[in-house]
Scaffold this motif. Structure first.
Motif, mmCIF file in Angstrom:
data_model
loop_
_atom_site.group_PDB
_atom_site.id
_atom_site.type_symbol
_atom_site.label_atom_id
_atom_site.label_comp_id
_atom_site.label_asym_id
_atom_site.label_seq_id
_atom_site.Cartn_x
_atom_site.Cartn_y
_atom_site.Cartn_z
ATOM 1 N N ASN A 1 1.711 -3.672 8.286
ATOM 2 C CA ASN A 1 1.680 -2.212 7.628
ATOM 3 C C ASN A 1 3.117 -1.718 7.949
ATOM 4 N N TYR B 1 0.634 4.387 7.599
ATOM 5 C CA TYR B 1 -0.588 4.891 6.976
ATOM 6 C C TYR B 1 -0.528 5.924 6.432
ATOM 7 N N TRP C 1 0.861 -1.286 0.038
ATOM 8 C CA TRP C 1 -0.004 -0.014 -0.066
ATOM 9 C C TRP C 1 0.997 1.100 0.125
ATOM 10 N N GLN D 1 0.870 -4.567 4.114
ATOM 11 C CA GLN D 1 -0.257 -5.339 4.809
ATOM 12 C C GLN D 1 0.034 -6.571 5.344
ATOM 13 N N PRO E 1 3.418 0.384 12.183
ATOM 14 C CA PRO E 1 2.498 0.363 11.169
ATOM 15 C C PRO E 1 2.206 1.720 10.439
ATOM 16 N N SER F 1 4.020 0.434 2.507
ATOM 17 C CA SER F 1 3.673 -0.253 3.604
ATOM 18 C C SER F 1 2.977 -1.710 3.334
#
Length: 260
Positions: free
Chosen positions: A57, A78, A39, A53, A76, A51
């Motif tokens: 992440n 985002y 991602w 998953q 993680p 990142s």
């Protein structure tokens, strides 16, 4: 900024090849080889930052020439965004914005409040949270409020800030930053949004997620795809999007789409 990132950063062009994250099989394919689930892919001369998953992440770098993955930061991440020599991201542990060097070192928190999303353009970082839309420099300083609207998507186009109003059915709104003049698109409840620098491309929840091209300069919009789409990505002159979790593409001017 590459606004594919606000749509997941699921497709990335590397030389003449594509890295594509498959939302059905939950893996990322490069040269017909399946890898993790990437991602927020950002590419530079070193490789692709993403990142994963499948690895909680965490932040990785994919070396394209060697076809190797390297762990950079075991936390993680985002909304990962590459800007010059820094990687910016929201930590999924505390929802605050951090940045680290491209080798994963010097990890530093730059916004000490919970953030829903952010974009970075021209050394300015715009972010949204429950208190509105805010702007600061790329180190978190000189913070100021841009709007009290609670937004869910942000992007900049031709000196204007486009966003969706979370408290008003996610209506597309364009704010002229110099004059604070606001344009609201009452018929456009946006689920996914992107831009080629001239037009906005958005999926309209009021019309079953079909894709529209919107001209902020005139306020005109036209439907270019009648299917229920998501995850709008723009690569060169083509629009990539998901139909039933499968990737398709079409020209930015509309017309027949085809499966990727």
């Amino acid at each position: 900024m590459d606004y594919n990132i606000i749509n997941g950063g699921l497709i990335c062009k590397v030389s003449n090849n594509l890295l594509i994250s498959d939302l059905k099989k939950l893996n990322t394919v490069f040269n017909f080889t399946a890898r993790g689930m990437f991602w927020f892919m950002n590419f530079d001369d070193i490789g692709v930052f993403y990142s994963d998953q499948k690895q909680n992440n965490a932040l990785y770098r994919f070396d394209v020439e060697r076809s190797e993955d390297k762990l950079l930061l075991n936390k993680p991440c985002y909304g990962l965004c590459l800007h010059e020599d820094w990687l910016y991201y929201i930590s999924e542990d505390d929802r605050k914005v951090y940045r680290c060097a491209k080798n994963g070192k010097d990890d530093t928190r730059i916004i000490d409040e919970e953030v829903d999303s952010f974009i970075l353009e021209n050394e300015k970082l715009y972010y949204t949270n429950v208190r509105g839309i805010w702007r600061c420099n790329n180190r978190g300083g000189e913070r100021e409020q841009v709007s009290s609207v609670v937004a869910s998507i942000l992007l900049l186009i031709d000196g204007k800030l486009a966003y969706t109003n979370r408290n008003k059915q996610h209506l597309l709104t364009v704010l002229e930053l110099d004059t604070n003049q606001i344009q609201v698109f009452d018929g456009m409840a946006v689920g996914s949004l992107n831009t080629d620098g001239r037009y906005l491309y958005g999926t309209n929840r009021f019309n079953e997620g079909s894709i529209y091209r919107i001209d902020p300069a005139t306020g005109n919009s036209i439907r270019i795809c009648g299917e229920s789409a998501d995850y709008l990505h723009i690569i060169e002159n083509e629009l990539y999007f998901c139909l039933k979790r499968e990737w398709h593409k079409m020209s930015l001017v509309g017309g027949q789409y085809q499966k990727v």
